[in-house]
Design an enzyme around this catalytic site. Structure first.
Site, PDB file in Angstrom:
ATOM      1  N   TYR A  62      19.127 -12.005   8.586  1.00  0.00           N
ATOM      2  CA  TYR A  62      17.786 -11.446   8.800  1.00  0.00           C
ATOM      3  C   TYR A  62      17.748 -10.213   9.691  1.00  0.00           C
ATOM      4  O   TYR A  62      16.669  -9.667   9.935  1.00  0.00           O
ATOM      5  CB  TYR A  62      16.872 -12.537   9.395  1.00  0.00           C
ATOM      6  N   ASN A  80       5.662 -14.438   2.919  1.00  0.00           N
ATOM      7  CA  ASN A  80       7.019 -14.928   3.093  1.00  0.00           C
ATOM      8  C   ASN A  80       6.844 -16.349   3.612  1.00  0.00           C
ATOM      9  O   ASN A  80       6.530 -16.560   4.786  1.00  0.00           O
ATOM     10  CB  ASN A  80       7.805 -14.080   4.101  1.00  0.00           C
ATOM     11  N   ASP A  82      -0.178 -24.931  -3.997  1.00  0.00           N
ATOM     12  CA  ASP A  82      -1.521 -25.250  -4.498  1.00  0.00           C
ATOM     13  C   ASP A  82      -2.580 -24.414  -3.789  1.00  0.00           C
ATOM     14  O   ASP A  82      -3.543 -23.960  -4.424  1.00  0.00           O
ATOM     15  CB  ASP A  82      -1.829 -26.741  -4.306  1.00  0.00           C
ATOM     16  N   HIS A 119      10.922 -12.001   0.634  1.00  0.00           N
ATOM     17  CA  HIS A 119      11.959 -12.604   1.491  1.00  0.00           C
ATOM     18  C   HIS A 119      12.808 -11.509   2.092  1.00  0.00           C
ATOM     19  O   HIS A 119      13.199 -10.563   1.383  1.00  0.00           O
ATOM     20  CB  HIS A 119      12.865 -13.541   0.680  1.00  0.00           C
ATOM     21  N   MET A 120      13.137 -11.650   3.346  1.00  0.00           N
ATOM     22  CA  MET A 120      14.024 -10.697   4.025  1.00  0.00           C
ATOM     23  C   MET A 120      15.428 -10.767   3.412  1.00  0.00           C
ATOM     24  O   MET A 120      16.062  -9.748   3.164  1.00  0.00           O
ATOM     25  CB  MET A 120      14.127 -11.047   5.510  1.00  0.00           C
TER      26      MET A 120
HETATM   27  C1  DQA Z   1      13.431 -16.449   3.947  1.00  0.00           C
HETATM   28  C2  DQA Z   1      14.415 -17.151   3.000  1.00  0.00           C
HETATM   29  C3  DQA Z   1      14.206 -18.667   3.026  1.00  0.00           C
HETATM   30  O1  DQA Z   1      15.140 -19.296   2.163  1.00  0.00           O
HETATM   31  C4  DQA Z   1      14.423 -19.186   4.418  1.00  0.00           C
HETATM   32  O2  DQA Z   1      14.165 -20.575   4.464  1.00  0.00           O
HETATM   33  C5  DQA Z   1      13.633 -18.458   5.452  1.00  0.00           C
HETATM   34  C6  DQA Z   1      13.522 -17.007   5.353  1.00  0.00           C
HETATM   35  C7  DQA Z   1      13.689 -14.935   4.015  1.00  0.00           C
HETATM   36  O3  DQA Z   1      12.816 -14.208   4.496  1.00  0.00           O
HETATM   37  O4  DQA Z   1      14.781 -14.484   3.634  1.00  0.00           O
HETATM   38  O5  DQA Z   1      13.146 -19.038   6.407  1.00  0.00           O
HETATM   39  O6  DQA Z   1      12.114 -16.642   3.440  1.00  0.00           O
END
Ligand code: DQA
Length: 148
Positions: A23, A75, A88, A101-102
Site C-alpha cells: 500500500y 474502497n 446490499d 483498490h490501492m
Molecule cells: C484493499 C485490498 C483488499 O483486499 C484488502 O483487504 C484491503 C485493501 C486495497 O486497497 O488494495 O484492506 O482494498
C-alpha cells in the site's frame, strides 16, 4: 455542483503504517487531500468517510440515498470480498458506484480475487495506489456525464 462520496472501509485508516509493500506509505489523510484536490479541479464536491464498523458504513451509505449524493467511490478493504451487507447497501443506491483498490487484488491471494460488490458497481480500478482513487473519481465524473 455534483457531490461525490468517497468511502474507505475496514483497516484503511491504517494506510501509511500498514504493509507498505502493498500500500506504500501514503496516509489516508493524504489520499483524501489528493481526491478532494482533483474534485475541485473537476468541479465536484468530494466528501470522504472511513469506518471500521460495518453497521456504521451501511448507515453512511443509506444516508447517501437521498442526501444529494450523485456518485460513490468505494474502497471497501476486506469487506469487498465477503460483506453482503455492504453490497446490499450499495445496491440500494440509484447513483453510479465505482470500486477501487490501492493494491493489485488480482495478483494477490485467491480470496482477494472475488468482489461481492461486483454486481452493484459500474467498474473497478485496482493496483495503482492513490491513482486508483483518482481514476475512480474521473470514472464517476464520466458516468455522471461531466468531465473526466
Ligand atoms: C484493499 C485490498 C483488499 O483486499 C484488502 O483487504 C484491503 C485493501 C486495497 O486497497 O488494495 O484492506 O482494498
Amino acid at each position: 455542483m455534483k457531490k461525490v462520496l468517497v468511502l474507505h472501509g475496514i483497516n484503511l485508516n491504517m494506510f501509511g503504517k500498514r504493509d507498505p509493500g502493498q500500500y506504500g506509505t501514503v496516509t489516508l489523510a493524504q489520499i483524501d487531500e489528493e481526491v478532494k484536490a482533483l474534485g475541485r479541479e473537476l468541479g465536484m464536491e468530494v466528501v470522504c468517510f472511513q469506518s471500521n464498523c460495518e453497521g456504521e458504513m451501511a448507515q453512511r451509505i443509506h444516508q447517501a440515498h437521498g442526501d444529494g449524493t450523485d456518485a460513490v467511490v468505494i474502497n471497501g478493504g476486506a469487506w469487498t470480498h465477503y460483506s453482503y451487507g455492504i453490497a446490499d447497501a450499495l445496491g440500494i443506491l440509484e447513483v453510479p458506484v465505482v470500486e477501487v483498490h490501492m493494491s493489485h487484488v488480482h495478483g494477490r491471494e485467491e480470496f482477494r480475487h472475488h468482489s461481492v460488490f461486483a454486481p452493484v458497481v459500474k467498474g473497478v480500478v485496482s493496483g495503482l495506489g492513490v491513482d486508483s482513487y483518482l481514476l475512480g473519481l474521473r470514472a464517476v465524473a464520466g458516468l455522471m456525464g461531466g468531465k473526466g
